[in-house]
Design a protein around this motif. Sequence first.
Motif, PDB file in Angstrom:
ATOM      1  N   UNK A 263       1.116  -2.145 -14.397  1.00 66.62           N
ATOM      2  CA  UNK A 263       1.465  -3.697 -14.241  1.00 66.62           C
ATOM      3  C   UNK A 263       0.511  -4.374 -15.581  1.00 66.62           C
ATOM      4  N   UNK A 264       1.632  -5.210 -15.812  1.00 63.01           N
ATOM      5  CA  UNK A 264       1.160  -6.373 -16.398  1.00 63.01           C
ATOM      6  C   UNK A 264       0.756  -7.472 -16.149  1.00 63.01           C
ATOM      7  N   UNK A 265      -0.533  -8.203 -16.256  1.00 63.18           N
ATOM      8  CA  UNK A 265      -0.996  -9.261 -15.900  1.00 63.18           C
ATOM      9  C   UNK A 265      -0.424 -10.585 -16.524  1.00 63.18           C
ATOM     10  N   UNK A 266      -0.362 -10.051 -18.145  1.00 67.63           N
ATOM     11  CA  UNK A 266       0.372 -11.486 -18.601  1.00 67.63           C
ATOM     12  C   UNK A 266       1.464 -11.777 -17.722  1.00 67.63           C
ATOM     13  N   UNK A 267       2.624 -11.071 -17.752  1.00 66.42           N
ATOM     14  CA  UNK A 267       3.664 -11.119 -17.681  1.00 66.42           C
ATOM     15  C   UNK A 267       4.123 -11.323 -15.267  1.00 66.42           C
TER      16      UNK A 267
ATOM     17  N   UNK B 201      -4.134 -14.135  -8.917  1.00 70.15           N
ATOM     18  CA  UNK B 201      -6.031 -13.946  -8.645  1.00 70.15           C
ATOM     19  C   UNK B 201      -5.876 -12.160  -8.878  1.00 70.15           C
ATOM     20  N   UNK B 202      -4.901 -11.942  -7.707  1.00 69.64           N
ATOM     21  CA  UNK B 202      -5.445 -10.354  -8.264  1.00 69.64           C
ATOM     22  C   UNK B 202      -5.174  -9.665  -9.399  1.00 69.64           C
ATOM     23  N   UNK B 203      -3.935 -10.545 -10.323  1.00 70.00           N
ATOM     24  CA  UNK B 203      -4.456  -9.733 -11.440  1.00 70.00           C
ATOM     25  C   UNK B 203      -4.920  -9.722 -12.882  1.00 70.00           C
ATOM     26  N   UNK B 204      -5.169 -11.216 -11.962  1.00 73.49           N
ATOM     27  CA  UNK B 204      -6.287 -11.777 -13.502  1.00 73.49           C
ATOM     28  C   UNK B 204      -7.797 -10.464 -12.987  1.00 73.49           C
ATOM     29  N   UNK B 205      -8.408 -10.219 -11.587  1.00 75.06           N
ATOM     30  CA  UNK B 205      -9.207  -9.781 -11.451  1.00 75.06           C
ATOM     31  C   UNK B 205      -9.302  -8.455 -11.961  1.00 75.06           C
ATOM     32  N   UNK B 206      -7.660  -7.835 -12.308  1.00 70.73           N
ATOM     33  CA  UNK B 206      -7.936  -5.999 -12.298  1.00 70.73           C
ATOM     34  C   UNK B 206      -7.550  -5.856 -11.193  1.00 70.73           C
ATOM     35  N   UNK B 207      -7.004  -6.469  -9.853  1.00 67.33           N
ATOM     36  CA  UNK B 207      -7.112  -5.119  -8.823  1.00 67.33           C
ATOM     37  C   UNK B 207      -5.283  -4.621  -8.788  1.00 67.33           C
ATOM     38  N   UNK B 208      -4.718  -5.707  -9.194  1.00 66.75           N
ATOM     39  CA  UNK B 208      -3.236  -4.851  -9.488  1.00 66.75           C
ATOM     40  C   UNK B 208      -2.843  -3.830 -10.513  1.00 66.75           C
ATOM     41  N   UNK B 209      -3.798  -4.180 -11.335  1.00 61.75           N
ATOM     42  CA  UNK B 209      -3.261  -3.188 -13.087  1.00 61.75           C
ATOM     43  C   UNK B 209      -4.117  -1.775 -11.865  1.00 61.75           C
ATOM     44  N   UNK B 210      -5.269  -1.868 -10.720  1.00 60.50           N
ATOM     45  CA  UNK B 210      -5.869  -0.484 -10.852  1.00 60.50           C
ATOM     46  C   UNK B 210      -5.310   0.299  -9.817  1.00 60.50           C
ATOM     47  N   UNK B 211      -4.652  -1.064  -8.906  1.00 55.56           N
ATOM     48  CA  UNK B 211      -3.508  -0.981  -7.132  1.00 55.56           C
ATOM     49  C   UNK B 211      -3.168   0.135  -7.995  1.00 55.56           C
ATOM     50  N   UNK B 212      -1.907  -0.437  -8.379  1.00 53.99           N
ATOM     51  CA  UNK B 212      -0.819   0.530  -9.164  1.00 53.99           C
ATOM     52  C   UNK B 212      -0.600   0.955  -9.919  1.00 53.99           C
ATOM     53  N   UNK B 213      -2.217   1.577 -10.744  1.00 50.36           N
ATOM     54  CA  UNK B 213      -2.060   2.616 -11.884  1.00 50.36           C
ATOM     55  C   UNK B 213      -0.918   4.488 -11.498  1.00 50.36           C
ATOM     56  N   UNK B 214      -0.383   4.362 -12.326  1.00 53.99           N
ATOM     57  CA  UNK B 214       0.607   5.392 -11.918  1.00 53.99           C
ATOM     58  C   UNK B 214       0.866   5.897 -13.229  1.00 53.99           C
TER      59      UNK B 214
ATOM     60  N   UNK C 153       0.686  -1.045   0.255  1.00 55.94           N
ATOM     61  CA  UNK C 153       0.026   0.004   0.009  1.00 55.94           C
ATOM     62  C   UNK C 153       0.657   0.937   0.265  1.00 55.94           C
ATOM     63  N   UNK C 154       0.491   2.504   0.023  1.00 56.98           N
ATOM     64  CA  UNK C 154       1.239   3.805  -0.221  1.00 56.98           C
ATOM     65  C   UNK C 154       1.511   3.927   0.968  1.00 56.98           C
ATOM     66  N   UNK C 155       2.294   4.728   1.055  1.00 56.30           N
ATOM     67  CA  UNK C 155       2.276   6.072   2.274  1.00 56.30           C
ATOM     68  C   UNK C 155       0.959   6.262   2.919  1.00 56.30           C
ATOM     69  N   UNK C 156       0.482   6.178   3.919  1.00 57.79           N
ATOM     70  CA  UNK C 156       0.182   7.138   4.457  1.00 57.79           C
ATOM     71  C   UNK C 156      -1.509   5.535   4.948  1.00 57.79           C
TER      72      UNK C 156
END
Length: 260
Positions: free
Chosen positions: A249-253, A231-244, A42-45
Amino acid sequence: MNEPLLRLAHLDTGYGRGRRAVAVSRDLSATLHPGTLTLLLGPNGAGKSTLLRTLSGLQPPLGGEVLWQGHDVRHITPRQLARTVGVVLTARPDTGSLTVADVVRLGRMPYGSLLGGTTEADHEAVSEALRLTHTQAFAQRPLHSLSDGERQRVLLAKALAQQTPAILLDEATAFLDFPSKIATLRLLRHLAHTAGRTLLLSTHDVELALPFADHLWLLGGSTLRHGTLQQLAADGSMARFFSAEGVRFNAHTLRFDYLP
């Protein structure tokens, strides 16, 4: 799957009480199972340190439950809690003139043996903790004389000497050089997979730590997403969480792409 060692049920974390309470995170639910290494990201704060302090009983929940082996953290005796979970925080402890070996031996206090002398079990636990963390070479040096990275390894050794089924670690790789970061992550995975420990590691070394993790907790705002990396890559959580800007985040690699 084994029964969870730790269960969060609609947990609210924060500071103060009553009308003066200030919430940091709300309605968090998740589990930790034996033999797993979980990353808390998670981000700072975002409230990662506050969450770890709440799980370890260092501060009370504002609401909901923290259950260790089915028992509410608020009703577990300090000694029993110290036999259940070890904690490695980023705060610099005031240890006076204590040596590294002295600090690591403090991990044996929950067993009461230090008051009546050091037992063979204490000697073995301390020696093994020093060996695993590669801190034997400066075991007789005062803790305050060490670098931040060396001190962090000693505090991990203290938690290992405590021989708890669970260890919570707040930025345990923050002050380490690159080889030491990898060595620490390998050690944590070994403790989980070989010794059956339950480990929760808060870290900003995200890309470095991902290959070592069994599960992820993504803490942001008042949400806690949890699951495997896949699981978190497939449902898009990683991409949304680290969107900057400049990174995605590349869900395939299952890795990050850096954009010019």
